[in-house]
Scaffold this motif. Structure first.
Motif, PDB file in Angstrom:
ATOM      1  N   ASP A 191       0.825  -1.203   0.000  1.00 23.46           N
ATOM      2  CA  ASP A 191       0.000   0.000   0.000  1.00 23.46           C
ATOM      3  C   ASP A 191       0.862   1.258   0.000  1.00 23.46           C
ATOM      4  O   ASP A 191       0.520   2.275  -0.610  1.00 23.46           O
ATOM      5  CB  ASP A 191      -0.902   0.040   1.236  1.00 23.46           C
ATOM      6  CG  ASP A 191      -1.953  -1.056   1.260  1.00 23.46           C
ATOM      7  OD1 ASP A 191      -2.373  -1.501   0.173  1.00 23.46           O
ATOM      8  OD2 ASP A 191      -2.351  -1.458   2.372  1.00 23.46           O
ATOM      9  N   ALA A 192       1.970   1.185   0.714  1.00 20.41           N
ATOM     10  CA  ALA A 192       2.791   2.372   0.944  1.00 20.41           C
ATOM     11  C   ALA A 192       3.766   2.677  -0.179  1.00 20.41           C
ATOM     12  O   ALA A 192       3.926   3.845  -0.566  1.00 20.41           O
ATOM     13  CB  ALA A 192       3.561   2.212   2.256  1.00 20.41           C
ATOM     14  N   GLN A 299       6.833   5.407   7.502  1.00 19.76           N
ATOM     15  CA  GLN A 299       6.621   6.166   8.738  1.00 19.76           C
ATOM     16  C   GLN A 299       5.439   7.127   8.606  1.00 19.76           C
ATOM     17  O   GLN A 299       5.113   7.831   9.547  1.00 19.76           O
ATOM     18  CB  GLN A 299       7.884   6.961   9.095  1.00 19.76           C
ATOM     19  CG  GLN A 299       8.937   6.159   9.857  1.00 19.76           C
ATOM     20  CD  GLN A 299       8.628   6.111  11.336  1.00 19.76           C
ATOM     21  OE1 GLN A 299       7.614   5.541  11.759  1.00 19.76           O
ATOM     22  NE2 GLN A 299       9.489   6.694  12.153  1.00 19.76           N
ATOM     23  N   SER A 300       4.820   7.193   7.441  1.00 18.45           N
ATOM     24  CA  SER A 300       3.646   8.024   7.117  1.00 18.45           C
ATOM     25  C   SER A 300       3.982   9.488   6.879  1.00 18.45           C
ATOM     26  O   SER A 300       3.119  10.349   7.022  1.00 18.45           O
ATOM     27  CB  SER A 300       2.525   7.882   8.163  1.00 18.45           C
ATOM     28  OG  SER A 300       2.785   8.540   9.381  1.00 18.45           O
ATOM     29  N   PRO A 323       5.646   8.634  14.059  1.00 20.16           N
ATOM     30  CA  PRO A 323       4.896   8.648  12.806  1.00 20.16           C
ATOM     31  C   PRO A 323       3.810   9.725  12.831  1.00 20.16           C
ATOM     32  O   PRO A 323       3.003   9.770  13.761  1.00 20.16           O
ATOM     33  CB  PRO A 323       4.275   7.242  12.741  1.00 20.16           C
ATOM     34  CG  PRO A 323       5.182   6.395  13.586  1.00 20.16           C
ATOM     35  CD  PRO A 323       5.637   7.298  14.693  1.00 20.16           C
ATOM     36  N   PRO A 324       3.790  10.612  11.842  1.00 23.45           N
ATOM     37  CA  PRO A 324       2.812  11.710  11.868  1.00 23.45           C
ATOM     38  C   PRO A 324       1.368  11.262  12.031  1.00 23.45           C
ATOM     39  O   PRO A 324       0.595  11.926  12.736  1.00 23.45           O
ATOM     40  CB  PRO A 324       3.045  12.398  10.519  1.00 23.45           C
ATOM     41  CG  PRO A 324       4.490  12.135  10.208  1.00 23.45           C
ATOM     42  CD  PRO A 324       4.747  10.759  10.727  1.00 23.45           C
ATOM     43  N   LEU A 325       0.982  10.157  11.392  1.00 28.88           N
ATOM     44  CA  LEU A 325      -0.402   9.697  11.535  1.00 28.88           C
ATOM     45  C   LEU A 325      -0.729   9.323  12.976  1.00 28.88           C
ATOM     46  O   LEU A 325      -1.821   9.609  13.480  1.00 28.88           O
ATOM     47  CB  LEU A 325      -0.661   8.497  10.628  1.00 28.88           C
ATOM     48  CG  LEU A 325      -0.979   8.800   9.155  1.00 28.88           C
ATOM     49  CD1 LEU A 325      -1.154   7.497   8.382  1.00 28.88           C
ATOM     50  CD2 LEU A 325      -2.225   9.650   9.028  1.00 28.88           C
ATOM     51  N   LEU A 326       0.200   8.673  13.660  1.00 28.79           N
ATOM     52  CA  LEU A 326      -0.018   8.310  15.059  1.00 28.79           C
ATOM     53  C   LEU A 326      -0.028   9.554  15.929  1.00 28.79           C
ATOM     54  O   LEU A 326      -0.860   9.690  16.844  1.00 28.79           O
ATOM     55  CB  LEU A 326       1.064   7.335  15.526  1.00 28.79           C
ATOM     56  CG  LEU A 326       1.013   6.889  16.987  1.00 28.79           C
ATOM     57  CD1 LEU A 326      -0.336   6.274  17.326  1.00 28.79           C
ATOM     58  CD2 LEU A 326       2.139   5.902  17.286  1.00 28.79           C
ATOM     59  N   ALA A 327       0.884  10.493  15.652  1.00 27.24           N
ATOM     60  CA  ALA A 327       0.918  11.747  16.408  1.00 27.24           C
ATOM     61  C   ALA A 327      -0.390  12.508  16.256  1.00 27.24           C
ATOM     62  O   ALA A 327      -0.915  13.079  17.219  1.00 27.24           O
ATOM     63  CB  ALA A 327       2.090  12.608  15.932  1.00 27.24           C
TER      64      ALA A 327
END
Length: 362
Positions: A191-192, A299-300, A323-327
């Motif tokens: 996907d990435a 890492q997004s 990871p920005p998405l998790l943040a």
């Protein structure tokens, strides 16, 4: 609701980027690495400074941020985690671990409304649990209600298995819930990065994709090794004549000399993912290590987020980042709590594109 934030130990800016997407105005980010701060400044518009956390006071941070005591809504950051790593050998005490305690000074000096601390899950091991306990107890003495959890980034749209410990401190009595899982299935390596073109054979940077180039140090011997490794496999697939002497009969670190699999999330992207000899960081099909851009996607980070420095420095910036998405997901939950929104009733979904365009304004 726009809230103010200070990002400590900011690195390249993964946490700052995620928080900005969650509704925060990051007034100051700081790190002790010049290349990290230069990268932060290139990609994000907030003030970023090179500072020594061990000697910088909360009053100095407030002055640089243009804020007064009590005006910081969120103090966030991830103190250096190498001293807690389960892979680390040697003495139990590591001076870097004591930087966790800087939070105690800053919390008392700045009196933020909330704080967020991120670290490796191993901080709960014997090397770090006494420091965690000290932070929790001191924060409670200052009137914070402390919430602790280990979250996996793959539950929040990051195409990577990455378990990290988080501490959130909020005013006593504040309703808070950790972000709900935002994806029906984990995003995969395919996907990435499957749509990325192969990087130039000569080792130069791709003409239109930043940080997308091959590992120049990959020897012919290691190219021969990686040819034997299937998707998802590691050094156990190497014929005996290509195994290192220290690996024969050793069942630790089987991911070294490994390949990623298209159909699974990546393993944890570390600060040394720039070489497949350091872990399962080989491309799923091509006989090479993944590029910095591929690691950044895992890492997004969006494609327009450019990492400065050489390959080793870039890998460290990417691998050490939140990871920005998790943040963003955690930032939204803290924002909801501070705004008095019942996040358990209707959690706000993570909207950030996994690698969408557009430089964040923070």
């Amino acid at each position: 609701m726009t809230l103010t934030a200070i990002d400590a130990f900011a690195g390249a800016g993964g946490l700052s980027l995620g928080l900005s997407r969650a509704g925060y105005s990051v007034k100051l980010a700081f790190d002790n690495s010049q290349v990290a701060v230069d990268t932060h400044r290139k990609n994000l518009s907030c003030r970023a400074e090179v500072l020594d956390a061990a000697t910088t006071s909360g009053d100095e941070l407030l002055e640089l941020a243009g804020l007064k005591r009590g005006e910081v809504d969120l103090l966030a950051g991830g103190p250096p985690c190498q001293g807690f790593s389960l892979q680390r050998r040697g003495a139990r005490e590591d001076p870097r671990n004591l930087l966790v305690l800087r939070y105690l000074d800053w919390l008392e000096e700045m009196r933020p409304r909330a704080f967020l601390m991120e670290n490796v899950a191993a901080i709960q091991s014997v090397r770090g649990k006494h420091l965690l306990r000290a932070v929790e107890e001191a924060a409670q003495d200052l009137g914070f209600q402390v919430h602790a959890a280990i979250l996996d980034a793959s539950d929040y749209g990051v195409p990577q298995r990455r378990r990290r410990a988080f501490l959130v401190g909020l005013p006593a009595g504040t309703r808070f819930s950790w972000p709900a899982t935002s994806v029906e299935r984990p995003r995969t390596v395919g996907d990435a990065i499957r749509d990325l073109p192969s990087p130039p054979e000569d080792g130069s940077v791709h003409p239109s994709i930043a940080n997308h180039y091959r590992e120049s140090r990959l020897s012919q011997l290691n190219i021969e090794r990686i040819k034997y490794v299937p998707q998802g496999g590691g050094r156990e697939y190497l014929p005996k004549h290509l195994q290192l002497a220290c690996h024969q009969g050793n069942h630790r670190h089987l991911d070294t000399y490994g390949r990623l699999s298209w159909d699974e999330p990546a393993v944890t992207i570390t600060a040394r993912f720039d070489s497949f000899t350091r872990g399962k960081f080989g491309h799923p099909e091509e006989h090479r290590s993944i590029t910095l851009r591929e690691g950044a996607r895992l890492q997004s980070f969006p494609d327009d987020f450019v990492f400065l420095g050489n390959r080793e420095e870039g890998a460290r910036l990417i691998g050490n980042a939140v990871p920005p998405l998790l943040a963003q997901a955690i930032g939204q939950s803290i924002n909801s709590a501070l705004s008095g929104i019942d996040a358990t009733a209707s959690p706000e979904p993570v909207q950030m594109s996994l690698w969408g365009a557009g430089t964040a304004a923070v």
